[in-house]
Design a protein around this motif. Structure first.
Motif, PDB file in Angstrom:
ATOM      1  N   PRO B 113     -23.280  -6.827 -14.327  1.00 51.20           N
ATOM      2  CA  PRO B 113     -22.115  -7.167 -13.526  1.00 51.20           C
ATOM      3  C   PRO B 113     -22.335  -6.824 -12.051  1.00 51.20           C
ATOM      4  O   PRO B 113     -22.808  -5.741 -11.725  1.00 51.20           O
ATOM      5  N   THR B 114     -22.031  -7.773 -11.198  1.00 45.53           N
ATOM      6  CA  THR B 114     -22.064  -7.483  -9.764  1.00 45.53           C
ATOM      7  C   THR B 114     -20.742  -7.952  -9.159  1.00 45.53           C
ATOM      8  O   THR B 114     -20.013  -8.735  -9.766  1.00 45.53           O
ATOM      9  N   THR B 115     -20.459  -7.443  -7.986  1.00 50.63           N
ATOM     10  CA  THR B 115     -19.158  -7.692  -7.377  1.00 50.63           C
ATOM     11  C   THR B 115     -19.308  -8.013  -5.907  1.00 50.63           C
ATOM     12  O   THR B 115     -20.088  -7.371  -5.203  1.00 50.63           O
ATOM     13  N   GLU B 116     -18.561  -9.011  -5.454  1.00 51.37           N
ATOM     14  CA  GLU B 116     -18.481  -9.285  -4.019  1.00 51.37           C
ATOM     15  C   GLU B 116     -17.054  -8.997  -3.587  1.00 51.37           C
ATOM     16  O   GLU B 116     -16.100  -9.539  -4.148  1.00 51.37           O
ATOM     17  N   LEU B 117     -16.920  -8.116  -2.607  1.00 54.12           N
ATOM     18  CA  LEU B 117     -15.585  -7.727  -2.154  1.00 54.12           C
ATOM     19  C   LEU B 117     -15.078  -8.744  -1.143  1.00 54.12           C
ATOM     20  O   LEU B 117     -15.671  -8.918  -0.071  1.00 54.12           O
ATOM     21  N   LEU B 118     -13.994  -9.419  -1.470  1.00 50.97           N
ATOM     22  CA  LEU B 118     -13.467 -10.464  -0.597  1.00 50.97           C
ATOM     23  C   LEU B 118     -12.373  -9.937   0.314  1.00 50.97           C
ATOM     24  O   LEU B 118     -12.217 -10.405   1.442  1.00 50.97           O
ATOM     25  N   LEU B 119     -11.604  -8.979  -0.191  1.00 52.62           N
ATOM     26  CA  LEU B 119     -10.497  -8.428   0.585  1.00 52.62           C
ATOM     27  C   LEU B 119     -10.337  -6.959   0.248  1.00 52.62           C
ATOM     28  O   LEU B 119     -10.458  -6.564  -0.913  1.00 52.62           O
ATOM     29  N   HIS B 120     -10.049  -6.147   1.260  1.00 58.25           N
ATOM     30  CA  HIS B 120      -9.782  -4.720   1.066  1.00 58.25           C
ATOM     31  C   HIS B 120      -8.847  -4.334   2.188  1.00 58.25           C
ATOM     32  O   HIS B 120      -9.279  -4.120   3.317  1.00 58.25           O
ATOM     33  N   GLU B 121      -7.531  -4.263   1.890  1.00 55.93           N
ATOM     34  CA  GLU B 121      -6.566  -4.057   2.964  1.00 55.93           C
ATOM     35  C   GLU B 121      -5.369  -3.274   2.464  1.00 55.93           C
ATOM     36  O   GLU B 121      -5.041  -3.274   1.288  1.00 55.93           O
ATOM     37  N   LEU B 122      -4.724  -2.604   3.401  1.00 54.97           N
ATOM     38  CA  LEU B 122      -3.482  -1.897   3.078  1.00 54.97           C
ATOM     39  C   LEU B 122      -2.328  -2.769   3.539  1.00 54.97           C
ATOM     40  O   LEU B 122      -2.273  -3.196   4.697  1.00 54.97           O
ATOM     41  N   ILE B 123      -1.423  -3.046   2.612  1.00 56.46           N
ATOM     42  CA  ILE B 123      -0.322  -3.957   2.925  1.00 56.46           C
ATOM     43  C   ILE B 123       0.998  -3.415   2.398  1.00 56.46           C
ATOM     44  O   ILE B 123       1.041  -2.485   1.601  1.00 56.46           O
ATOM     45  N   SER B 134       6.435   0.076  -9.337  1.00 61.26           N
ATOM     46  CA  SER B 134       7.549   1.021  -9.150  1.00 61.26           C
ATOM     47  C   SER B 134       7.464   1.729  -7.812  1.00 61.26           C
ATOM     48  O   SER B 134       7.659   2.948  -7.720  1.00 61.26           O
ATOM     49  N   VAL B 135       7.162   0.964  -6.756  1.00 58.90           N
ATOM     50  CA  VAL B 135       7.149   1.533  -5.408  1.00 58.90           C
ATOM     51  C   VAL B 135       8.143   0.764  -4.539  1.00 58.90           C
ATOM     52  O   VAL B 135       8.609  -0.317  -4.911  1.00 58.90           O
ATOM     53  N   ALA B 136       8.471   1.340  -3.373  1.00 68.04           N
ATOM     54  CA  ALA B 136       9.389   0.681  -2.446  1.00 68.04           C
ATOM     55  C   ALA B 136       8.640  -0.385  -1.655  1.00 68.04           C
ATOM     56  O   ALA B 136       7.434  -0.310  -1.470  1.00 68.04           O
ATOM     57  N   THR B 137       9.373  -1.399  -1.161  1.00 68.20           N
ATOM     58  CA  THR B 137       8.718  -2.492  -0.438  1.00 68.20           C
ATOM     59  C   THR B 137       8.223  -2.047   0.936  1.00 68.20           C
ATOM     60  O   THR B 137       7.431  -2.744   1.555  1.00 68.20           O
ATOM     61  N   ASN B 138       8.660  -0.868   1.412  1.00 68.12           N
ATOM     62  CA  ASN B 138       8.117  -0.381   2.682  1.00 68.12           C
ATOM     63  C   ASN B 138       7.039   0.689   2.467  1.00 68.12           C
ATOM     64  O   ASN B 138       6.609   1.336   3.408  1.00 68.12           O
ATOM     65  N   ASP B 139       6.626   0.854   1.210  1.00 71.06           N
ATOM     66  CA  ASP B 139       5.459   1.689   0.944  1.00 71.06           C
ATOM     67  C   ASP B 139       4.192   0.912   1.290  1.00 71.06           C
ATOM     68  O   ASP B 139       4.244  -0.276   1.594  1.00 71.06           O
ATOM     69  N   THR B 140       3.057   1.607   1.206  1.00 74.16           N
ATOM     70  CA  THR B 140       1.779   0.956   1.494  1.00 74.16           C
ATOM     71  C   THR B 140       0.943   0.932   0.229  1.00 74.16           C
ATOM     72  O   THR B 140       0.745   1.963  -0.417  1.00 74.16           O
ATOM     73  N   VAL B 141       0.468  -0.253  -0.139  1.00 76.00           N
ATOM     74  CA  VAL B 141      -0.386  -0.373  -1.317  1.00 76.00           C
ATOM     75  C   VAL B 141      -1.739  -0.934  -0.915  1.00 76.00           C
ATOM     76  O   VAL B 141      -1.879  -1.609   0.110  1.00 76.00           O
ATOM     77  N   LEU B 142      -2.738  -0.633  -1.746  1.00 74.11           N
ATOM     78  CA  LEU B 142      -4.075  -1.154  -1.514  1.00 74.11           C
ATOM     79  C   LEU B 142      -4.203  -2.511  -2.197  1.00 74.11           C
ATOM     80  O   LEU B 142      -3.938  -2.631  -3.389  1.00 74.11           O
ATOM     81  N   HIS B 143      -4.589  -3.501  -1.420  1.00 73.84           N
ATOM     82  CA  HIS B 143      -4.739  -4.860  -1.942  1.00 73.84           C
ATOM     83  C   HIS B 143      -6.215  -5.218  -1.971  1.00 73.84           C
ATOM     84  O   HIS B 143      -6.905  -5.141  -0.952  1.00 73.84           O
ATOM     85  N   PRO B 164       0.311   3.778  -3.445  1.00 73.94           N
ATOM     86  CA  PRO B 164      -0.108   4.768  -2.459  1.00 73.94           C
ATOM     87  C   PRO B 164      -0.780   5.941  -3.174  1.00 73.94           C
ATOM     88  O   PRO B 164      -0.362   6.321  -4.251  1.00 73.94           O
ATOM     89  N   GLY B 165      -1.791   6.495  -2.569  1.00 73.63           N
ATOM     90  CA  GLY B 165      -2.533   7.565  -3.230  1.00 73.63           C
ATOM     91  C   GLY B 165      -3.920   7.094  -3.598  1.00 73.63           C
ATOM     92  O   GLY B 165      -4.821   7.890  -3.866  1.00 73.63           O
ATOM     93  N   PHE B 166      -4.084   5.772  -3.595  1.00 80.36           N
ATOM     94  CA  PHE B 166      -5.413   5.219  -3.858  1.00 80.36           C
ATOM     95  C   PHE B 166      -5.941   4.460  -2.647  1.00 80.36           C
ATOM     96  O   PHE B 166      -6.913   3.718  -2.746  1.00 80.36           O
ATOM     97  N   ALA B 167      -5.272   4.686  -1.518  1.00 77.44           N
ATOM     98  CA  ALA B 167      -5.645   3.980  -0.289  1.00 77.44           C
ATOM     99  C   ALA B 167      -7.052   4.347   0.167  1.00 77.44           C
ATOM    100  O   ALA B 167      -7.689   3.593   0.897  1.00 77.44           O
ATOM    101  N   ASN B 168      -7.538   5.507  -0.256  1.00 74.84           N
ATOM    102  CA  ASN B 168      -8.848   5.969   0.208  1.00 74.84           C
ATOM    103  C   ASN B 168     -10.011   5.504  -0.670  1.00 74.84           C
ATOM    104  O   ASN B 168     -11.117   6.019  -0.551  1.00 74.84           O
ATOM    105  N   ILE B 169      -9.765   4.567  -1.562  1.00 76.32           N
ATOM    106  CA  ILE B 169     -10.886   3.936  -2.260  1.00 76.32           C
ATOM    107  C   ILE B 169     -11.620   3.047  -1.259  1.00 76.32           C
ATOM    108  O   ILE B 169     -11.004   2.214  -0.594  1.00 76.32           O
ATOM    109  N   THR B 170     -12.922   3.246  -1.140  1.00 76.81           N
ATOM    110  CA  THR B 170     -13.668   2.557  -0.084  1.00 76.81           C
ATOM    111  C   THR B 170     -14.300   1.265  -0.580  1.00 76.81           C
ATOM    112  O   THR B 170     -14.554   1.100  -1.776  1.00 76.81           O
TER     113      THR B 170
END
Lengths: 254, 254
Positions: B113-123, B134-143, B164-170
């Motif tokens: 298995p290999t992976t190409e990262l197309l998008l990595h953003e906080l939204i 189960s988060v608020a719409t003004n929270d930040t999630v990793l997309h 939120p809390g997984f935003a630091n996955i690189t």
DNA sequence: AAGTGGTCTAGACCACATA
DNA sequence: ATGTGGTCTAGACCACTTT
């Protein structure tokens, strides 16, 4: 942060179980808890009382209470952690895939299922069908193709093969009843099914029947179903309109 | 005709269980029986010895033997009937859907298995994602959006949202490891997932990425996964090339 | 009548998490 | 140290199926 919500135990949990009832005690309890979750009386995150205390209050042994809880863990409604406790999962619920026919599914959703019989013939099975039904290639199997509607809208093309012994299922049966309904009336109960769910482009015939664009996407389901003796009873290859049908499943790590 | 095959009990069933082993006794037994079925030592239709006799011969109590058998009934390998006995299901077996990631699936199949990262953003999540996690719409999630290959062939487009809390996955983590692998390394274990499987026509972008005809059919899977506290950890919307991927499930009537 | 699985009990000891 | 779920025992009674 991850602190469990304080436990909430509605008064109906104090109701005694009905030992004269034929319904198993563990099922009475799991149904009661499930209703409490569905109704919101036990909101997501709620921590349940521990198994022993719950048993004492209900007048039940620990294994019985434990079994009731396990039913809901397997359904994906509860999670358990050793040393911690049992909590309600933080997710809205959805109907899961069950061992019922599409006809039953639609009926329970109060949609009006109707069927158009496209094919009803006795044939020699090809290698794939023969293997699925554990019959010889020179045996005779019943081959069916049906178009299923929901409230008049075409929903899926259902192709089925049944082993010798079901050759006397009539076209009239099939126009008015679901296949599983007919089988149940003959004393055949389905106990296990192996399914494969996929997708592909519709054939020209399927596109026309389902009223979708030519070569449009369809959802497919191939299934072999077994009766309570472990014998294969039905091999089906179905395709569905993807805008009207999908499959829901719940997975639980074991 | 439906007479059960005479019971066959290979000599390895007489081996004593290992009570010093950390593996639960019921699991030792169910694994042993499952291997016997898979290897053909217990062919389809074989009737098992009754629970009590099996327990005596193995030096185990009936509940323990019963639990071992129940595991295999739930897997669709055995069927039980009161007054009759337990029999091996008459169907070849297939890998079932499990709570693992696609990356794990491929690895276990010895595909690369290999992976190409197309998008990595906080939204900011839209309403649907916010509800699923189960988060608020003004929270930040990793997309995330990734293209997954198997032995160099594009297999699926994987879109995920994490709370939120997984935003630091690189991005570097994601190029070389599966998402579930990364989460496990952080001490997060998935326990429950709710999935919906469907189909649709691919978008222009997806068609290009997956190297399929424009508007070609794709198999879709939307999933919310929960950790062992019942908290939502991941919301995913995936689409797969239908010629290379499908889902297998086993249903058991309860 | 005999044999099977389905349910239930009342304990026991252990592993794991938290305080 | 305490509380939780995970496993296991040795019985019991029942419902269902076949003989």
């Amino acid at each position: 942060m991850a602190t469990p919500t304080e436990q909430i135990l509605p008064s109906k949990f104090f109701m005694d179980v009905d030992r004269s009832n034929a319904i198993p005690l563990y099922f009475q309890i799991s149904s009661r808890i499930e209703s409490a979750i569905q109704s919101g009386a036990l909101p997501p995150g709620t921590r349940l009382e521990n198994e022993i205390a719950l048993g004492e209050r209900l007048g039940l042994s620990r294994p019985t209470v434990r079994r009731a809880i396990q039913e809901l863990v397997d359904k994906g409604l509860l999670v358990r952690r050793r040393g911690i406790g049992t909590q309600v999962v933080q997710g809205r619920l959805s109907r899961k895939v069950e061992l019922t026919s599409l006809h039953d599914d639609l009926t329970s959703l109060k949609k009006q299922p109707t069927t158009e019989l496209l094919l009803h013939e006795l044939i020699r099975p090809d290698a794939r069908v023969a293997r699925a039904l554990s019959v010889a290639t020179n045996d005779t199997v019943l081959h069916l193709k049906r178009l299923r509607f929901s409230d008049g809208v075409p929903l899926g093309v259902l192709e089925n093969h049944l082993p010798p012994g079901f050759a006397n299922i009539t076209p009239e049966d099939l126009e008015s009843h679901g296949l599983y309904q007919i089988l149940r009336a003959r004393g055949v109960t389905m106990r296990v099914a192996h399914q494969r769910i996929g997708a592909r482009a519709a054939s020209a015939e399927e596109s026309k029947l389902l009223e979708i664009p030519n070569r449009g996407a369809v959802l497919t389901m191939d299934r072999t179903a077994f009766n309570n003796s472990g014998l294969p009873i039905e091999f089906g290859r179905h395709c569905y309109r993807p805008d009207l049908y999908s499959f829901e499943t719940t997975l639980v790590d074991k």
